[in-house]
Design a protein around this motif. Structure first.
Motif, PDB file in Angstrom:
ATOM      1  N   UNK A  96      -3.427   6.875 -30.454  1.00 28.97           N
ATOM      2  CA  UNK A  96      -2.790   5.561 -30.430  1.00 28.97           C
ATOM      3  C   UNK A  96      -3.560   4.564 -31.288  1.00 28.97           C
ATOM      4  N   UNK A  97      -4.885   4.665 -31.270  1.00 29.15           N
ATOM      5  CA  UNK A  97      -5.701   3.800 -32.128  1.00 29.15           C
ATOM      6  C   UNK A  97      -5.448   4.130 -33.598  1.00 29.15           C
ATOM      7  N   UNK A  98      -5.275   5.426 -33.894  1.00 25.80           N
ATOM      8  CA  UNK A  98      -5.048   5.867 -35.270  1.00 25.80           C
ATOM      9  C   UNK A  98      -3.772   5.268 -35.843  1.00 25.80           C
ATOM     10  N   UNK A  99      -2.741   5.144 -35.005  1.00 29.21           N
ATOM     11  CA  UNK A  99      -1.467   4.599 -35.490  1.00 29.21           C
ATOM     12  C   UNK A  99      -1.330   3.101 -35.206  1.00 29.21           C
ATOM     13  N   UNK A 100      -2.366   2.504 -34.620  1.00 32.51           N
ATOM     14  CA  UNK A 100      -2.371   1.055 -34.416  1.00 32.51           C
ATOM     15  C   UNK A 100      -1.475   0.564 -33.301  1.00 32.51           C
ATOM     16  N   UNK A 101      -1.265   1.401 -32.267  1.00 28.97           N
ATOM     17  CA  UNK A 101      -0.410   1.009 -31.145  1.00 28.97           C
ATOM     18  C   UNK A 101      -1.269   0.599 -29.957  1.00 28.97           C
ATOM     19  N   UNK A 102      -1.162  -0.683 -29.567  1.00 33.22           N
ATOM     20  CA  UNK A 102      -1.986  -1.207 -28.474  1.00 33.22           C
ATOM     21  C   UNK A 102      -1.278  -1.018 -27.140  1.00 33.22           C
ATOM     22  N   UNK A 103      -1.275   0.222 -26.668  1.00 28.58           N
ATOM     23  CA  UNK A 103      -0.641   0.579 -25.396  1.00 28.58           C
ATOM     24  C   UNK A 103      -1.578   1.524 -24.660  1.00 28.58           C
ATOM     25  N   UNK A 104      -1.698   1.363 -23.348  1.00 29.89           N
ATOM     26  CA  UNK A 104      -2.530   2.270 -22.568  1.00 29.89           C
ATOM     27  C   UNK A 104      -1.878   3.645 -22.487  1.00 29.89           C
ATOM     28  N   UNK A 105      -2.646   4.722 -22.664  1.00 25.92           N
ATOM     29  CA  UNK A 105      -2.075   6.066 -22.558  1.00 25.92           C
ATOM     30  C   UNK A 105      -1.567   6.377 -21.148  1.00 25.92           C
ATOM     31  N   UNK A 106      -1.960   5.541 -20.171  1.00 24.19           N
ATOM     32  CA  UNK A 106      -1.540   5.765 -18.783  1.00 24.19           C
ATOM     33  C   UNK A 106      -0.239   5.041 -18.440  1.00 24.19           C
ATOM     34  N   UNK A 107       0.308   4.258 -19.392  1.00 27.97           N
ATOM     35  CA  UNK A 107       1.557   3.526 -19.158  1.00 27.97           C
ATOM     36  C   UNK A 107       2.742   4.483 -19.142  1.00 27.97           C
ATOM     37  N   UNK A 108       3.637   4.309 -18.182  1.00 25.70           N
ATOM     38  CA  UNK A 108       4.846   5.141 -18.155  1.00 25.70           C
ATOM     39  C   UNK A 108       5.752   4.765 -19.328  1.00 25.70           C
ATOM     40  N   UNK A 109       6.383   5.774 -19.888  1.00 27.65           N
ATOM     41  CA  UNK A 109       7.222   5.573 -21.069  1.00 27.65           C
ATOM     42  C   UNK A 109       8.368   4.597 -20.814  1.00 27.65           C
ATOM     43  N   UNK A 110       8.868   4.543 -19.599  1.00 29.50           N
ATOM     44  CA  UNK A 110      10.029   3.701 -19.296  1.00 29.50           C
ATOM     45  C   UNK A 110       9.724   2.209 -19.460  1.00 29.50           C
ATOM     46  N   UNK A 111       8.446   1.847 -19.529  1.00 29.83           N
ATOM     47  CA  UNK A 111       8.076   0.441 -19.663  1.00 29.83           C
ATOM     48  C   UNK A 111       7.871   0.026 -21.127  1.00 29.83           C
ATOM     49  N   UNK A 112       8.037   0.940 -22.071  1.00 32.81           N
ATOM     50  CA  UNK A 112       7.800   0.625 -23.481  1.00 32.81           C
ATOM     51  C   UNK A 112       9.082   0.152 -24.160  1.00 32.81           C
ATOM     52  N   UNK A 113       8.914  -0.640 -25.215  1.00 28.04           N
ATOM     53  CA  UNK A 113      10.060  -1.063 -26.031  1.00 28.04           C
ATOM     54  C   UNK A 113      10.489   0.098 -26.924  1.00 28.04           C
ATOM     55  N   UNK A 114      11.652  -0.043 -27.568  1.00 27.32           N
ATOM     56  CA  UNK A 114      12.140   1.005 -28.468  1.00 27.32           C
ATOM     57  C   UNK A 114      11.140   1.246 -29.602  1.00 27.32           C
ATOM     58  N   UNK A 115      10.578   0.158 -30.144  1.00 27.47           N
ATOM     59  CA  UNK A 115       9.614   0.278 -31.236  1.00 27.47           C
ATOM     60  C   UNK A 115       8.360   1.034 -30.784  1.00 27.47           C
ATOM     61  N   UNK A 116       7.890   0.735 -29.577  1.00 19.89           N
ATOM     62  CA  UNK A 116       6.701   1.419 -29.045  1.00 19.89           C
ATOM     63  C   UNK A 116       6.993   2.896 -28.786  1.00 19.89           C
ATOM     64  N   UNK A 117       8.196   3.186 -28.292  1.00 24.91           N
ATOM     65  CA  UNK A 117       8.591   4.581 -28.082  1.00 24.91           C
ATOM     66  C   UNK A 117       8.571   5.344 -29.407  1.00 24.91           C
ATOM     67  N   UNK A 118       9.055   4.697 -30.461  1.00 23.91           N
ATOM     68  CA  UNK A 118       9.080   5.330 -31.777  1.00 23.91           C
ATOM     69  C   UNK A 118       7.668   5.650 -32.252  1.00 23.91           C
TER      70      UNK A 118
END
Length: 464
Positions: A96-118
């Motif tokens: 996630x750091x490599x692709x620059x996404x500031x999201x916890x790896x423990x977050x459930x996918x259902x709480x992410x935006x479409x862009x974050x899912x991508x």
């Protein structure tokens, strides 16, 4: 990087699903490193070194980001079959750091935006250590900043000998990264050329079989009447003090990087999410919007960025999806009047030039561009005075984009006010009369068409 181009329905995704093992070909052969892949399934393809980022995001919503990235490849504890969540969380955090996404790896996918899912899908593909990565519309839901990060990753992959098959409808992307371009049309091979010898006009002609001289058609001038006023709108933790007007026949674009608050503002105006302060004024009258029902009654229409998730009901037909938001107009004593419903559905299919075998065809069997037209048709039947279009051309080909742009111009010519949210700056610049720029939930600029350039928008989008 080998780009695969073509309109929706050209066969690009089907072709790639054969390569990844999701579909079985009727004839022909696939050679990988000189050896024919026979009766291959997805697991075989992954083991061979072929990975794919799908256009339609494939996730398990109840699992975490890390669990989705390593699904089927989980780490286990020593001397046992217990899953080692700590290990996959650490690996996921690095990715996630490599692709620059500031999201916890423990977050459930259902709480992410479409862009974050991508972006998570991109991380998953990279994690497979593949020799060939198929990327099907990988940037359809992400902004320019994330696109730049992806292109840097692709450059690194190329330097290590990894090949990329890249499918996109965004012409500027293709010319930034592609070495070779292959075009399909109506399920047939049209040709392969190096990107250096194929100009934009020739590529479009190969794709659509005709020339499209002006991608953004001329539109009528906006009227003086203000249809919608958003005044000091705020939502805690999402956006703050947003103010803009939209005139009759005007297109106001909303630009910003991922996480800027673009979609959140649209959802608040449409009553999907509550806002903490501010007001919404329609034609000089303050309105209360606590639900989409309130918004529709007040003449506000909304087309979501996630058309397959919330834009239509996959199991229903074209007709039933088109009439969904205006069903009360076609009921009598609580019973749906099929004749009335069919008549308006047929009219809308004809007006929007929706390509379908008939009004009873399931929406899932249509191309992306025609699915989008169905969603827009549903909104139009509710007779809105203002329409908010969130990523209206996401994942659709250049010919369908042109038709959507023409449709927007037809709406503004009738005096309908339009708000367009888009991650594509050429689209924002080409369609908008004025542009609201956001940065991390703050409104940093309101630009006229004359003031706006890609550089100016990016300057204000990165201000915070």
């Amino acid at each position: 990087v080998h780009a695969l181009m073509g309109e929706n329905g050209a066969g690009k995704s089907t072709f790639m699903k054969i390569l990844i093992g999701l579909l079985t070909p009727d004839a022909g052969e696939v050679l990988f490193e000189g050896t024919e892949l026979k009766n291959s399934d997805v697991s075989d393809a992954l083991k061979q070194g072929i990975s794919m980022i799908h256009q339609e995001i494939l996730i398990v919503p109840e699992l975490t980001v890390a669990q989705n990235i390593f699904l089927g490849r989980e780490s286990t504890q020593w001397f046992s079959s217990w899953l080692n969540d700590r290990d996959i969380n650490q690996q996921a955090e690095t990715l996630l750091k490599q692709i620059g996404l500031e999201v916890s790896p423990k977050t459930k996918m259902k709480y992410l935006s479409v862009a974050e899912l991508q972006m998570v899908e991109i991380a998953k593909a990279i994690s497979n250590n593949a020799k060939v990565i198929i990327m099907d519309e990988p940037t359809s839901a992400i902004s320019d900043k994330e696109v730049a990060t992806l292109f840097a990753i692709i450059k690194d992959l190329k330097s290590t000998g990894v090949s990329v098959i890249y499918i996109s409808h965004k012409m500027d992307e293709i010319y930034q990264i592609a070495d070779t371009i292959t075009v399909l049309r109506d399920g047939k091979y049209i040709g392969t050329k190096s990107a250096a010898e194929l100009d934009h006009k020739s590529l479009i002609t190969m794709m659509v079989g005709r020339e499209i001289n002006t991608l953004f058609p001329e539109k009528s001038l906006p009227k003086e009447e203000v249809v919608l006023s958003v005044k000091n709108l705020s939502q805690r933790g999402k956006f703050d003090n947003i103010s803009f007007d939209v005139h009759a026949g005007e297109v106001v674009g909303i630009a910003g990087l991922m996480g800027a608050g673009r979609t959140e503002i649209a959802r608040a105006i449409f009553g999907l999410d509550a806002f903490s302060s501010g007001e919404i004024v329609l034609k000089g009258h303050k309105i209360t919007v606590k639900s989409p029902r309130d918004a529709i009654k007040n003449g506000i229409g909304y087309v979501s960025e996630d058309r397959k998730g919330v834009g239509f009901i996959p199991a229903l037909s074209v007709k039933h999806n088109i009439t969904l938001a205006s069903l009360s107009k076609h009921t009598k004593a609580g019973m749906i009047q099929d004749k009335s419903e069919s008549a308006v559905a047929t009219q809308m299919i004809n007006d929007l030039k929706i390509k379908a075998s008939g009004m009873d065809q399931k929406v899932t069997h249509l191309s992306g561009g025609n699915q989008q037209k169905v969603v827009i048709g549903k909104v139009l039947l509710a007779s809105p005075e203002i329409i908010i279009l969130d990523e209206p051309t996401r994942g659709i080909d250049i010919g369908a984009k042109f038709e959507i742009y023409k449709l927007i111009n037809e709406l503004t010519a009738k005096g309908i006010a339009v708000v367009v949210i888009s991650s594509e700056l050429p689209e924002i610049l080409g369609m908008s009369d004025r542009i609201v720029v956001l940065s991390k939930g703050k409104q940093t600029a309101l630009l006229s068409k004359q003031e706006a350039t890609q550089e100016t928008i990016m300057k204000y989008a990165m201000q915070h």
